[in-house]
Design a protein around this motif. Sequence first.
Motif, short mmCIF file in Angstrom:
data_model
loop_
_atom_site.label_atom_id
_atom_site.label_comp_id
_atom_site.label_asym_id
_atom_site.label_seq_id
_atom_site.Cartn_x
_atom_site.Cartn_y
_atom_site.Cartn_z
N VAL A 1 4.56 7.96 27.27
CA VAL A 1 3.50 8.27 28.23
C VAL A 1 3.61 9.70 28.73
CG1 VAL A 1 3.11 5.92 29.08
CG2 VAL A 1 4.92 7.31 30.11
N ARG A 2 2.48 10.26 29.07
CA ARG A 2 2.43 11.61 29.64
C ARG A 2 3.12 11.62 31.00
NH1 ARG A 2 2.81 15.18 32.12
NH2 ARG A 2 1.54 17.00 32.56
N GLY A 3 3.11 10.48 31.67
CA GLY A 3 3.74 10.34 32.97
C GLY A 3 3.40 8.98 33.53
N ILE A 4 3.94 8.69 34.70
CA ILE A 4 3.74 7.37 35.29
C ILE A 4 3.24 7.48 36.73
CG2 ILE A 4 4.99 5.31 36.14
CD1 ILE A 4 6.67 5.38 33.61
N LEU A 5 2.22 6.69 37.05
CA LEU A 5 1.82 6.51 38.44
C LEU A 5 2.53 5.24 38.93
CD1 LEU A 5 -2.08 6.98 38.41
CD2 LEU A 5 -0.30 8.72 38.60
N TYR A 6 3.25 5.38 40.02
CA TYR A 6 3.95 4.23 40.57
C TYR A 6 3.24 3.88 41.87
CZ TYR A 6 7.78 1.35 42.30
OH TYR A 6 8.53 0.31 42.78
N SER A 7 2.67 2.68 41.92
CA SER A 7 1.82 2.37 43.08
C SER A 7 2.21 1.07 43.76
CB SER A 7 0.36 2.29 42.65
OG SER A 7 0.10 1.05 42.04
N PHE B 1 -1.25 8.53 26.62
CA PHE B 1 -1.10 7.42 27.56
C PHE B 1 -0.65 7.93 28.92
CE2 PHE B 1 0.01 4.91 23.63
CZ PHE B 1 -1.10 4.07 23.68
N ILE B 2 -1.16 7.27 29.96
CA ILE B 2 -0.60 7.41 31.30
C ILE B 2 -0.22 6.00 31.73
CG2 ILE B 2 -1.15 7.88 33.73
CD1 ILE B 2 -3.01 10.11 32.75
N GLY B 3 0.99 5.86 32.26
CA GLY B 3 1.41 4.54 32.72
C GLY B 3 1.05 4.32 34.17
N LEU B 4 0.70 3.09 34.53
CA LEU B 4 0.50 2.75 35.93
C LEU B 4 1.31 1.49 36.22
CD1 LEU B 4 -2.59 2.96 38.16
CD2 LEU B 4 -1.25 0.87 38.17
N VAL B 5 2.32 1.63 37.08
CA VAL B 5 3.13 0.49 37.49
C VAL B 5 2.65 0.06 38.87
CG1 VAL B 5 5.46 -0.31 38.03
CG2 VAL B 5 5.11 1.35 36.19
N THR C 1 10.72 10.64 33.37
CA THR C 1 9.36 11.07 33.07
C THR C 1 8.71 11.67 34.31
OG1 THR C 1 7.23 10.41 32.10
CG2 THR C 1 8.26 8.86 33.64
N ASP C 2 7.58 12.33 34.13
CA ASP C 2 6.81 12.81 35.28
C ASP C 2 6.29 11.61 36.06
OD1 ASP C 2 7.21 15.35 34.50
OD2 ASP C 2 5.15 15.76 33.90
N THR C 3 6.37 11.71 37.37
CA THR C 3 5.96 10.58 38.21
C THR C 3 5.13 11.06 39.39
OG1 THR C 3 7.98 9.37 37.66
CG2 THR C 3 6.80 8.65 39.61
N VAL C 4 4.08 10.31 39.71
CA VAL C 4 3.36 10.51 40.97
C VAL C 4 3.33 9.17 41.69
CG1 VAL C 4 1.12 11.04 42.03
CG2 VAL C 4 1.92 12.40 40.09
N MET D 1 6.75 19.16 37.85
CA MET D 1 7.29 17.96 38.49
C MET D 1 8.79 18.13 38.64
SD MET D 1 5.53 14.54 38.21
CE MET D 1 4.28 15.77 38.09
N THR D 2 9.30 17.88 39.80
CA THR D 2 10.69 18.21 40.09
C THR D 2 11.70 17.50 39.19
OG1 THR D 2 10.17 16.78 41.92
CG2 THR D 2 10.84 19.03 42.45
N ASN D 3 11.42 16.25 38.82
CA ASN D 3 12.44 15.52 38.08
C ASN D 3 12.24 15.58 36.57
OD1 ASN D 3 10.21 13.98 37.84
ND2 ASN D 3 11.27 12.01 38.02
N ALA D 4 11.27 16.38 36.14
CA ALA D 4 10.93 16.34 34.72
C ALA D 4 11.93 17.13 33.87
CB ALA D 4 9.54 16.89 34.51
N ASP D 5 12.30 18.31 34.34
CA ASP D 5 13.12 19.19 33.52
C ASP D 5 14.50 18.59 33.28
OD1 ASP D 5 10.96 20.96 33.75
OD2 ASP D 5 11.72 21.60 35.69
N SER D 6 15.05 18.05 34.36
CA SER D 6 16.40 17.51 34.26
C SER D 6 16.42 16.15 33.56
CB SER D 6 16.99 17.33 35.67
OG SER D 6 16.16 16.45 36.40
N GLY D 7 15.33 15.42 33.66
CA GLY D 7 15.39 14.01 33.30
C GLY D 7 14.97 13.67 31.88
N ARG D 8 14.43 14.61 31.12
CA ARG D 8 13.88 14.25 29.82
C ARG D 8 14.96 13.97 28.79
NH1 ARG D 8 8.56 13.39 29.08
NH2 ARG D 8 7.17 14.70 30.27
#
Lengths: 339, 339
Positions: free
Chosen positions: A130-136, A74-78, A152-155, B1-8
């Motif tokens: 989720v593998r990460g989240i796109l925040y848009s 999964f990839i999340g999109l907010v 989580t990983d975020t872009v 991703m910068t916040n991934a390592d610290s935030g999991r």
Amino acid sequence: MTNADSGRGTASVTMRDVAKAAGVSVATVSHVVNDKPGARIGDDARKRVQDAVEALHYRPNALAKTLSQGSSRFIGLVADAIATTPFAGQIIHGAQDEAWKHGYVLLVANTDGNAAAENDAIAMMLEHQVRGILYSTWYHREIEVPPALANTDTVLVDCFADGSGLPSVVPDEELGGRTATRELVDAGHRRIAFINTTTPSPAQSGRLAGYLAALDEAGIDRDDALVLSAAPDQEGGYASLDAVLASGATAVFCHNDRVAMGLYDGLRERGLRIPDDIAVVGFDNQDIIAAHLRPPLSTVELPHYELGAAGVRLLLGIDTRPASLVSRVACPPVRRHSI
Amino acid sequence: MTNADSGRGTASVTMRDVAKAAGVSVATVSHVVNDKPGARIGDDARKRVQDAVEALHYRPNALAKTLSQGSSRFIGLVADAIATTPFAGQIIHGAQDEAWKHGYVLLVANTDGNAAAENDAIAMMLEHQVRGILYSTWYHREIEVPPALANTDTVLVDCFADGSGLPSVVPDEELGGRTATRELVDAGHRRIAFINTTTPSPAQSGRLAGYLAALDEAGIDRDDALVLSAAPDQEGGYASLDAVLASGATAVFCHNDRVAMGLYDGLRERGLRIPDDIAVVGFDNQDIIAAHLRPPLSTVELPHYELGAAGVRLLLGIDTRPASLVSRVACPPVRRHSI
């Protein structure tokens, strides 16, 4: 539901059924189905499992697979406003197409910019690993990063947060402004008005910077009397008519297509023809409007589809991240008949 | 991703960690966290588990929960064109809000009307054990039901399939046409033109039937010369100008807001004023257009948000299904300044 009772057949076939039909253990079926590396399964057993999977229409359970592999697809999109703009739909579309291409499924949440809904959406996505989240966001702006995204990983897509360390993908507003203005310069105009928005935003500052850069490049003197401001909608464009005419401009770069639409109405009321009496260029390439004005509007396109797609590529590490953390996507010209 | 390592951190807390902190077995934690009925857990142990969950920021794994409960909290939504219309966004928005209200999460897939993409999307949803699928189209029409939908509960949204036995939720086109026409009748008009679409569809036949019914109700004779047809966009409305004027109509019901927008352009070119010289009513309440024409357009609203919400309620069995299988949602009038 009428088709439910008869149709659930394939979903109810279990791994046990497959094992029985193939004459192997459930563990063997699991290894074959999940393509586990390191499991030694004979070619004959593998073939029998595959035949049984096909004959029984067995559908492996994606959730169980996710658990056994320890990561989800999964990839999340907010998104803050799926409902109020056609733009958000393009971001979703681009993100989904790119996610699917790499075997991921998009979980979409609309929050209407409500912090509680946003927290719920992010929590739900984290629960689904989720593998990460796109925040848009539906228009390009600076945001406060919701604290939950630290997990989580975020872009960031169509938005950015200076100092957050998060990568973001945004439209290149300045280049877009230069492109729009250059379309007018190339058509021979030297006295070009710019109706900017009254709303402080990257679009406001970026498109102005682009407008000025294009004038400089063309050796045209800047003139503050040509830089106007108005609400970024049809009403704003219509209200700018007198100022545009007073400025002596032969061409107008409008902050967006809605402003251009309102300006069209005003120009028509005065009996002025586009582009013969005055040329107009917009920004956005807004669906349903730009191509259907009289005359059809020349504009530059906000690349929403590409923003969504590029966001997924950044998240999955397919695109290299720029050192600045901000990836800017070009806004290409769309040539119609108003210049 | 910068916040991934610290935030999991929170995501990696396991049920075992909670059990250790609470001094109970993993099974006890599982019972408390999953709220299993019939499990006898002492109040003291339950309290210690809950405290440990809080202290460690333990987040139960939603996928594991789904498996242990044997059903998921997903609802699938297959849409044929998220990208090309703002309407689809409203359907998604309504479906999502309603799904969340009942503890479900929406999985959204855009297919661009492509059969292969559609099959992939439905297969993906079945693999995730969705509670059911909403199958939606961006304009109201009859569809062929994709065979894969036979494997799950399905509700059709903004479309229908006679003989399929599937429930569907659609706009009440006829009532909408009556509402629009009655707005003109109530303003005193007796000679009312209708610019219908050239595209055969439920909107074409339904809105015409509503227009005729409203005339009949008002005791106004039908006149074929008043029923025109045009492409359902601005160009179609503009091209209808001569026929509208030749018909002697004092008011026009346009198939949609885009047609009204094109007609506005034509009327303005002839120096005719809206509504003083001729009244206009649209259909759709299209975002970005209807409220921003000069004058703002009176219209009736296509209830896309409600279609999505009602679809979820039908799927979950919250709304009773009508005997006819088709639920029709009213299109309410939106009064502005063109009548």
